[in-house]
Design an enzyme around this catalytic site. Structure first.
Site, short mmCIF file in Angstrom:
data_model
loop_
_atom_site.label_atom_id
_atom_site.label_comp_id
_atom_site.label_asym_id
_atom_site.label_seq_id
_atom_site.Cartn_x
_atom_site.Cartn_y
_atom_site.Cartn_z
N GLU A 127 0.84 -1.20 0.00
CA GLU A 127 0.00 0.00 0.00
C GLU A 127 0.88 1.25 0.00
O GLU A 127 1.74 1.41 0.86
CB GLU A 127 -0.92 0.00 1.23
CG GLU A 127 -1.69 1.28 1.46
CD GLU A 127 -2.50 1.70 0.24
OE1 GLU A 127 -2.27 2.83 -0.25
OE2 GLU A 127 -3.35 0.91 -0.23
N HIS A 132 -16.85 6.15 -9.59
CA HIS A 132 -17.17 4.77 -9.97
C HIS A 132 -16.63 4.43 -11.35
O HIS A 132 -17.16 3.56 -12.02
CB HIS A 132 -18.70 4.57 -9.96
CG HIS A 132 -19.32 4.74 -8.62
ND1 HIS A 132 -20.68 4.95 -8.44
CD2 HIS A 132 -18.78 4.71 -7.37
CE1 HIS A 132 -20.95 5.06 -7.14
NE2 HIS A 132 -19.81 4.92 -6.47
N MET A 178 -10.02 3.07 -0.93
CA MET A 178 -11.32 3.71 -0.93
C MET A 178 -12.28 3.05 0.06
O MET A 178 -13.35 3.58 0.35
CB MET A 178 -11.93 3.69 -2.33
CG MET A 178 -11.36 4.74 -3.26
SD MET A 178 -11.65 6.44 -2.68
CE MET A 178 -13.42 6.55 -2.84
N ASN A 231 -4.16 4.98 1.23
CA ASN A 231 -4.01 4.70 2.65
C ASN A 231 -4.41 3.25 2.85
O ASN A 231 -4.99 2.63 1.96
CB ASN A 231 -4.89 5.64 3.49
CG ASN A 231 -6.38 5.40 3.29
OD1 ASN A 231 -7.05 4.86 4.16
ND2 ASN A 231 -6.90 5.78 2.11
N ASN A 261 -12.86 -1.81 -9.90
CA ASN A 261 -13.91 -1.40 -10.84
C ASN A 261 -13.42 -1.40 -12.28
O ASN A 261 -14.22 -1.51 -13.21
CB ASN A 261 -14.43 -0.01 -10.48
CG ASN A 261 -15.10 0.04 -9.12
OD1 ASN A 261 -15.50 -0.98 -8.57
ND2 ASN A 261 -15.22 1.23 -8.56
#
Length: 497
Positions: free
Chosen positions: A37, A427, A124, A120, A461
């Site tokens: 991350e 999105h 999301m 982070n 997505n």
């Protein structure tokens, strides 16, 4: 000391990356999983949701930290901008939302596309709306059997901790849904009736507890580092690969130049629809469809007035169908920071009509190899153009918003119907889209494995290849479970061999 090899490396710690980790652990208990991350861990609960932080000043500080390397706070919206919004002008408040940026800044016409960067632990998942509606028939991948996808959606609901009505029972919302149902339910199957918005949340006496990736990861975070580990503030600069096989990743501490290499049995890139194709591009993995077909639904916003002295708390949902391609979310609106008309006497109700946009190969993410971002990767920009079909559907969506407002009560005086810039919903998708065959129009197969590779997967997505008019997190987590099961199955086979 960090181990220099892992069975599975997952780049990105958001909902789909976490879903991969959880399903792989379920099906392959011995797997050594490393998650990378780029941003920091900002909460004691690994991947917890920021909306559970009740101190609003503290939450605002954490919102800035959640942006990773982009930590410049956005300005408050001005009175003039609010007045423009009320008159139906450009929704300038979107430029003030923490972490939001206009990707092709300077194009103030129909080519405006809003983007977002979250970095982070939890991605999301620390900031999402927690809405988990099921996709309509038109949104579903046509080459995945309906029963398979339905089963995956149920697994995804379990991973996310979906609750069908976390703010219920709410008699005011129920009465409103009954009125809306009289207008919209005829001809629909019961699963597409007007209903409470399902959300990833746990009801409680002081309101819901919102679910982040802490809920998805579960007990994984309690495992020893040799079994599961999250490397926070660590950037993946490149995926090493040879002859159709990912061999490992090149990592760096975020903001530093020194790198090290970690070997991997399988690599899963689960950043987002902008940064997943960015990393593949930086790694020299460049299928023809990479970064192309970027798509998002519009949001047509409307504020209605509900004549009631009893506050409504719950969120409601009018699902999209083949006949009505819009998904409508309805929830109480907070106007405490907004200029309010003296004619507004009832409860303000916010509404978003999600309007699908046409998919076009020419709409794409572009990368500048000569300009690096804070991650040390090629800078991102977006090229996008509105279609004639988009404009026609938007007019239909505006009329739908007004119809819903009239059923609720009336359109709130002093507030116009307005269209947010495409991408504002965050999105966006399609940039690493899945396909039925390797014909140049997709990046991965139905299990999200990158074409031409044995052990490289993408998630998020970005894999969704269809138009959407629904919050996509449940959908993308469901698709991630197909790939995760395959990774675990093949990992066990390699281990046995």
């Amino acid at each position: 000391m960090i181990d220099q090899n892992a069975d599975v490396v997952i780049v990105g710690s958001g909902p789909t990356g976490s879903a991969y980790a959880r399903i792989i652990r379920r099906d392959w208990p011995e797997a050594r999983i490393l998650m990378v991350e780029a941003g920091p861990q900002i909460l004691p609960e690994i991947g917890g949701h920021l909306d559970n932080v009740l101190d609003l000043d503290k939450r605002a500080e954490l919102e800035i930290l959640a942006q990773g390397g982009d930590r410049s706070p956005r300005l408050s919206i001005s009175k003039e901008e609010w007045e423009a919004r009320r008159a139906g002008g450009f929704d300038a408040s979107l430029l003030r939302r923490s972490g939001l940026f206009i990707a092709n800044e300077g194009d103030d016409g129909d080519g405006l596309f809003a983007g977002f960067s979250a970095a982070n632990v939890g991605g999301m998942g620390t900031k999402w709306s927690t809405g988990t509606p099921t996709p309509s028939q038109a949104e579903r991948v046509p080459f995945i059997a309906a029963d398979e996808l339905d089963a995956a959606l149920r697994v995804a609901e379990g991973l996310l901790g979906t609750h069908k009505d976390p703010r219920g029972p709410d008699p005011i919302a129920a009465a409103m849904r009954e009125r809306l149902g009289a207008a919209f339910n005829p001809g629909r199957s019961p699963d597409r009736f007007v209903q409470p918005m399902p959300m990833a949340a746990t009801p409680g006496p002081n309101g819901p507890r919102w679910h982040g990736t802490d809920v998805i990861l579960g007990d994984l975070v309690k495992e020893p580092d040799t079994s599961f580990r999250i490397l926070a503030e660590t950037t993946c600069r490149r995926i090493n690969h040879d002859n159709g096989r990912a061999t490992g990743v090149v990592l760096a501490r975020t903001g530093e130049d020194a790198t090290w290499t970690l070997s991997a049995g399988t690599v899963i890139v689960a950043c987002d629809a902008l940064h997943t194709p960015q990393l593949l591009h930086a790694s020299g993995i460049r299928p023809a469809a990479l970064g192309r077909y970027i798509n998002d639904h519009y949001i047509v916003s409307q504020i209605a007035e509900l004549d009631t002295d009893v506050p409504m708390r719950a969120m409601s949902w009018i699902p999209a169908t083949n006949e009505l391609p819009f998904s409508v979310t309805i929830a109480p609106a907070s106007l405490h920071t907004m200029p309010k008309s003296s004619e507004l006497g009832g409860q303000p109700i916010g509404m978003g009509v999600f309007c699908p946009a046409d998919i076009d190969e020419k709409n794409h993410v572009a990368f500048d190899d000569a300009k690096l971002d804070w991650r040390g990767l090629p800078a991102i920009s977006i090229r996008w153009t509105q279609s004639e079909g988009d404009r026609e559907r938007l007019e239909w969506a505006k009329q739908t918003a007004l119809k819903v407002a009239e059923i609720i009560g009336r359109p709130a005086p002093g507030f116009a119907t307005f269209v947010q810039p495409v991408g504002s919903s965050l999105h966006y998708q399609g940039t690493v889209r899945m396909g039925e065959r390797d014909d140049g129009t997709s990046v991965c197969d139905r299990n999200s494995r990158v074409w031409g590779f044995d052990n490289l997967y993408v998630a998020g997505n970005g894999v969704i290849p269809t138009v959407t008019a629904t919050n996509p997190t449940l959908y993308s987590v469901a698709l991630a479970t197909f790939g995760a099961r395959q990774v675990a199955r093949e990992g066990r086979q390699r281990q046995a061999a």
